[in-house]
Design a protein around this motif. Structure first.
Motif, PDB file in Angstrom:
ATOM      1  N   LEU A  60       0.827  -1.205   0.000  1.00  0.00           N
ATOM      2  CA  LEU A  60       0.000   0.000   0.000  1.00  0.00           C
ATOM      3  C   LEU A  60       0.866   1.262   0.000  1.00  0.00           C
ATOM      4  O   LEU A  60       0.618   2.203  -0.758  1.00  0.00           O
ATOM      5  N   ILE A  61       1.896   1.262   0.848  1.00  0.00           N
ATOM      6  CA  ILE A  61       2.779   2.431   0.932  1.00  0.00           C
ATOM      7  C   ILE A  61       3.542   2.615  -0.378  1.00  0.00           C
ATOM      8  O   ILE A  61       3.612   3.717  -0.932  1.00  0.00           O
ATOM      9  N   TRP A  62       4.114   1.528  -0.896  1.00  0.00           N
ATOM     10  CA  TRP A  62       4.878   1.589  -2.137  1.00  0.00           C
ATOM     11  C   TRP A  62       3.972   1.976  -3.309  1.00  0.00           C
ATOM     12  O   TRP A  62       4.342   2.788  -4.165  1.00  0.00           O
ATOM     13  N   ASN A  63       2.767   1.437  -3.330  1.00  0.00           N
ATOM     14  CA  ASN A  63       1.826   1.713  -4.408  1.00  0.00           C
ATOM     15  C   ASN A  63       1.432   3.189  -4.456  1.00  0.00           C
ATOM     16  O   ASN A  63       1.203   3.746  -5.533  1.00  0.00           O
ATOM     17  N   SER A  64       1.380   3.844  -3.295  1.00  0.00           N
ATOM     18  CA  SER A  64       1.000   5.254  -3.239  1.00  0.00           C
ATOM     19  C   SER A  64       2.161   6.170  -3.597  1.00  0.00           C
ATOM     20  O   SER A  64       1.964   7.223  -4.200  1.00  0.00           O
ATOM     21  N   LEU A  65       3.393   5.766  -3.222  1.00  0.00           N
ATOM     22  CA  LEU A  65       4.538   6.653  -3.383  1.00  0.00           C
ATOM     23  C   LEU A  65       5.221   6.535  -4.747  1.00  0.00           C
ATOM     24  O   LEU A  65       5.854   7.500  -5.205  1.00  0.00           O
ATOM     25  N   ASN A  66       5.122   5.377  -5.391  1.00  0.00           N
ATOM     26  CA  ASN A  66       5.926   5.210  -6.605  1.00  0.00           C
ATOM     27  C   ASN A  66       5.408   6.024  -7.790  1.00  0.00           C
ATOM     28  O   ASN A  66       6.185   6.375  -8.675  1.00  0.00           O
ATOM     29  N   ASP A  67       4.120   6.359  -7.815  1.00  0.00           N
ATOM     30  CA  ASP A  67       3.607   7.173  -8.926  1.00  0.00           C
ATOM     31  C   ASP A  67       4.252   8.553  -8.979  1.00  0.00           C
ATOM     32  O   ASP A  67       4.811   8.936 -10.013  1.00  0.00           O
ATOM     33  N   PRO A  68       4.166   9.356  -7.886  1.00  0.00           N
ATOM     34  CA  PRO A  68       4.833  10.664  -7.946  1.00  0.00           C
ATOM     35  C   PRO A  68       6.350  10.553  -8.029  1.00  0.00           C
ATOM     36  O   PRO A  68       6.997  11.401  -8.640  1.00  0.00           O
ATOM     37  N   LEU A  69       6.939   9.502  -7.433  1.00  0.00           N
ATOM     38  CA  LEU A  69       8.387   9.326  -7.484  1.00  0.00           C
ATOM     39  C   LEU A  69       8.854   9.120  -8.922  1.00  0.00           C
ATOM     40  O   LEU A  69       9.761   9.813  -9.402  1.00  0.00           O
ATOM     41  N   PHE A  70       8.236   8.182  -9.624  1.00  0.00           N
ATOM     42  CA  PHE A  70       8.615   7.919 -11.009  1.00  0.00           C
ATOM     43  C   PHE A  70       8.261   9.098 -11.907  1.00  0.00           C
ATOM     44  O   PHE A  70       8.972   9.389 -12.875  1.00  0.00           O
ATOM     45  N   GLY A  71       7.139   9.766 -11.598  1.00  0.00           N
ATOM     46  CA  GLY A  71       6.765  10.938 -12.380  1.00  0.00           C
ATOM     47  C   GLY A  71       7.781  12.057 -12.240  1.00  0.00           C
ATOM     48  O   GLY A  71       8.148  12.710 -13.223  1.00  0.00           O
ATOM     49  N   TRP A  72       8.285  12.270 -11.021  1.00  0.00           N
ATOM     50  CA  TRP A  72       9.292  13.304 -10.792  1.00  0.00           C
ATOM     51  C   TRP A  72      10.606  12.949 -11.482  1.00  0.00           C
ATOM     52  O   TRP A  72      11.230  13.797 -12.118  1.00  0.00           O
ATOM     53  N   LEU A  73      11.039  11.692 -11.358  1.00  0.00           N
ATOM     54  CA  LEU A  73      12.278  11.271 -12.003  1.00  0.00           C
ATOM     55  C   LEU A  73      12.178  11.395 -13.523  1.00  0.00           C
ATOM     56  O   LEU A  73      13.162  11.712 -14.193  1.00  0.00           O
ATOM     57  N   SER A  74      10.980  11.183 -14.059  1.00  0.00           N
ATOM     58  CA  SER A  74      10.795  11.253 -15.500  1.00  0.00           C
ATOM     59  C   SER A  74      10.728  12.686 -16.012  1.00  0.00           C
ATOM     60  O   SER A  74      11.296  13.007 -17.062  1.00  0.00           O
ATOM     61  N   ASP A  75      10.047  13.566 -15.276  1.00  0.00           N
ATOM     62  CA  ASP A  75       9.712  14.887 -15.812  1.00  0.00           C
ATOM     63  C   ASP A  75      10.449  16.046 -15.164  1.00  0.00           C
ATOM     64  O   ASP A  75      10.180  17.198 -15.508  1.00  0.00           O
ATOM     65  N   ARG A  76      11.361  15.785 -14.243  1.00  0.00           N
ATOM     66  CA  ARG A  76      12.016  16.911 -13.574  1.00  0.00           C
ATOM     67  C   ARG A  76      12.818  17.762 -14.558  1.00  0.00           C
ATOM     68  O   ARG A  76      12.984  18.964 -14.352  1.00  0.00           O
ATOM     69  N   GLN A 246      15.455  29.314 -13.352  1.00  0.00           N
ATOM     70  CA  GLN A 246      16.123  28.142 -12.819  1.00  0.00           C
ATOM     71  C   GLN A 246      15.156  26.961 -12.803  1.00  0.00           C
ATOM     72  O   GLN A 246      13.934  27.129 -12.811  1.00  0.00           O
ATOM     73  N   PRO A 247      15.684  25.740 -12.788  1.00  0.00           N
ATOM     74  CA  PRO A 247      14.814  24.575 -12.704  1.00  0.00           C
ATOM     75  C   PRO A 247      13.932  24.629 -11.454  1.00  0.00           C
ATOM     76  O   PRO A 247      14.352  25.103 -10.403  1.00  0.00           O
ATOM     77  N   VAL A 248      12.714  24.154 -11.588  1.00  0.00           N
ATOM     78  CA  VAL A 248      11.753  24.163 -10.482  1.00  0.00           C
ATOM     79  C   VAL A 248      12.067  23.011  -9.531  1.00  0.00           C
ATOM     80  O   VAL A 248      12.243  21.866  -9.957  1.00  0.00           O
ATOM     81  N   THR A 249      12.131  23.307  -8.238  1.00  0.00           N
ATOM     82  CA  THR A 249      12.356  22.267  -7.231  1.00  0.00           C
ATOM     83  C   THR A 249      11.037  21.571  -6.922  1.00  0.00           C
ATOM     84  O   THR A 249       9.955  22.060  -7.273  1.00  0.00           O
ATOM     85  N   ILE A 250      11.117  20.448  -6.220  1.00  0.00           N
ATOM     86  CA  ILE A 250       9.904  19.713  -5.877  1.00  0.00           C
ATOM     87  C   ILE A 250       9.023  20.534  -4.950  1.00  0.00           C
ATOM     88  O   ILE A 250       7.786  20.512  -5.056  1.00  0.00           O
ATOM     89  N   GLY A 251       9.646  21.317  -4.057  1.00  0.00           N
ATOM     90  CA  GLY A 251       8.863  22.174  -3.167  1.00  0.00           C
ATOM     91  C   GLY A 251       8.118  23.251  -3.938  1.00  0.00           C
ATOM     92  O   GLY A 251       6.937  23.523  -3.661  1.00  0.00           O
ATOM     93  N   GLN A 252       8.781  23.858  -4.914  1.00  0.00           N
ATOM     94  CA  GLN A 252       8.129  24.881  -5.731  1.00  0.00           C
ATOM     95  C   GLN A 252       7.010  24.273  -6.578  1.00  0.00           C
ATOM     96  O   GLN A 252       5.946  24.887  -6.749  1.00  0.00           O
ATOM     97  N   TYR A 253       7.253  23.088  -7.084  1.00  0.00           N
ATOM     98  CA  TYR A 253       6.227  22.436  -7.896  1.00  0.00           C
ATOM     99  C   TYR A 253       4.985  22.134  -7.048  1.00  0.00           C
ATOM    100  O   TYR A 253       3.848  22.365  -7.496  1.00  0.00           O
ATOM    101  N   LEU A 254       5.175  21.629  -5.839  1.00  0.00           N
ATOM    102  CA  LEU A 254       4.033  21.343  -4.961  1.00  0.00           C
ATOM    103  C   LEU A 254       3.286  22.613  -4.595  1.00  0.00           C
ATOM    104  O   LEU A 254       2.048  22.611  -4.481  1.00  0.00           O
ATOM    105  N   LYS A 255       4.021  23.715  -4.415  1.00  0.00           N
ATOM    106  CA  LYS A 255       3.372  24.995  -4.117  1.00  0.00           C
ATOM    107  C   LYS A 255       2.532  25.452  -5.309  1.00  0.00           C
ATOM    108  O   LYS A 255       1.403  25.939  -5.133  1.00  0.00           O
TER     109      LYS A 255
END
Length: 507
Positions: A60-76, A246-255
């Protein structure tokens, strides 16, 4: 003749067909996985209860976290503005996505095979198999969804792509029917061979389709590079265009995402939709057992189960034609109103109308699943709005799909928890109790003549969709990305990528 066949594969239809076929290679495996993985570990590998719940919790934990994790690694890399005149073109983005299918698609199929052969202790194998399988499934599904937003911008082109996905997903559902001929807990060998055949077909499909699609886009990338070189030669003596962003950080993207009001209202609505979809899936066997089992044959029950798997894909073909005519927003709103109306009508009719119950149980799941399959189009529109409002270099489509998954997947967990809690509170029936229901609860509800478990199941069946529909209509009424506003957003995105964005018709 060979020339005409090659021209056909290079045409518009081939792109939509190839994109849709990727859904086939995923669905033929995933449907079988959903039906049999629990039964395999519980009945054949004899996993203990503690190991099972530990594995499900970690999953359950892995299933919830891997979507944004892989999305960030792909699109950062796409979350920055172009610097020193550099620009990542849409064909290059698509090539990056297709590389995932050619490498991780076969790995996804191999991780599917890992379930059906005992190679470790049941608890350890259960945990590792679930995490590996879901990791590769997320990578494939996330980039497939992102391609919907990257391949086309216009609503008609996206609807056509989604149409082909529904056709191939329906074809993939037939693996469920074939599996019944091979499933045997006493003799598992035939079922293993069946799974190997499915996986081999999926691997070949991923490799072939990704190669054909890459062939289209590699020519486009070369064309763009030649154009860029020509422009560079013509601009000798001029200062290069530099953007200081400058590149957008994860904190800026979440904001930025927290200020995206349409995204927040969509996630609210979609959380309820995910909850309702999984509630129907989790309690479908319970509704059949307590509401219909005494009045219908086993074959009729299996037909209802089969309809619930295939009909949503076929029904979605009609919904997509409506989307082309009236827009996705209005069609989804009509489906919410239809869900509300059918549930109220069933409540007024009561639990004694068996044929109405059969129709309602099947249609409730079909329409709910059908709504889920339209939501990718809405997320693609949100990708466009995020691109325009935040002035992205390139649309961060995989990341946005991943964030939607992160915020809506808790509905998968809430569905069985809330459903079993409501059933226990109302009837005293614990679904995990091994004792027969008639020995653990009163035989009849006072004044109704209906056993409490049956009455509780009926109220769950009708009140959950009524509640979900009312809350979804409220959230959906606050969603403004439709009509003229949506047309304006799409026009701005197409203008921003004029000369770089490749429409699906051009492929």
């Amino acid at each position: 003749m060979g020339r005409r066949i090659w021209d056909f594969w290079k045409g518009d239809v081939s792109t939509a067909l190839l994109y849709g076929s990727l859904a086939l290679f995923t669905s033929i495996l995933h449907n079988v996985f959903l039906l049999y993985y629990v039964e395999t570990f519980v009945s054949i590998y004899k996993i203990d209860k503690i190991s099972f719940w530990v594995g499900e919790t970690v999953f359950l934990i892995w299933n919830s976290l891997n979507d944004p994790l892989f999305g960030w690694l792909s699109d950062r890399a796409f979350l920055s503005s172009p610097q020193s005149g550099s620009f990542i073109t849409t064909p290059e983005v698509v090539l990056k996505r297709l590389k995932v299918f050619s490498t991780h698609g076969p790995l996804f199929a191999l991780s599917f095979l890992a379930f059906w052969v005992a190679w470790a202790t049941p608890g350890l194998q259960f945990l590792l198999c679930l995490c590996l399988y879901d990791g590769f499934l997320t990578l494939v599904d996330l980039h497939h969804s992102a391609l919907l937003a990257d391949l086309a911008v216009s609503a008609s082109d996206r609807t056509r792509l989604n149409f082909h996905c529904s056709v191939f997903s329906a074809l993939g559902s037939f693996s469920v029917f074939l599996s019944y001929s091979f499933w045997d807990k006493e003799d598992f060998y035939s079922f293993r061979l069946f799974c190997v055949a499915l996986a081999a077909f999926s691997i070949l499909g991923f490799l072939l389709v990704s190669r054909l699609l890459r062939h289209h886009f590699q020519k486009e990338v070369l064309l763009r590079q030649n154009e860029a070189q020509t422009l560079k030669e013509l601009s000798v003596g001029h200062a290069p265009l530099v953007h200081p962003d400058q590149p957008v950080t994860i904190g800026q993207y979440l904001k930025q995402l927290s200020k995206h009001r349409n995204f927040m209202w969509f996630v609210t609505m979609n959380l309820l939709q995910v909850f309702h979809c999984h509630f129907n899936s989790n309690f479908f066997p319970l509704f059949l057992e307590h509401l219909l089992s005494d009045n219908i044959s086993a074959s009729t029950g299996s037909v209802l189960l089969g309809i619930s798997y295939i009909a949503p894909h076929l029904n979605n073909l009609y919904f997509l034609t409506l989307c082309q005519r009236y827009g996705v927003y209005r069609v989804i709103r009509w489906l919410f109103l239809l869900k509300l109306g059918l549930s109220v009508a069933m409540l007024l009719a009561g639990a004694d109308h068996i044929y109405l119950l059969c129709i309602f149980i099947a249609s409730n799941r079909v329409f709910t699943e059908g709504t889920c399959k339209l939501l990718k189009l809405v997320v693609s529109d949100l990708v466009d709005e995020d691109f325009v409002v935040n002035r992205r270099q390139q649309a961060a489509s995989a990341l946005l799909f991943g964030m939607v998954a992160l915020l809506t997947k808790p509905g998968q967990t809430f569905a069985p928890l809330i459903g079993t809690w409501l059933l226990c509170v109302y009837t005293g029936y614990d679904i995990f109790d091994r004792e027969p229901a008639k020995e653990s609860v009163p035989v009849a509800a006072p004044g109704s003549g209906i056993p409490p478990v049956r009455l509780g199941c009926f109220y769950l069946l009708v009140f959950v969709p009524i509640t979900c529909a009312l809350l979804q209509l409220l959230a959906w009424s606050r969603f403004t990305l439709h009509g003229r506003k949506l047309q304006g957003i799409k026009a701005l995105r197409q203008a921003a990528h004029h000369g770089h964005l490749m429409d699906v018709k051009a492929i």
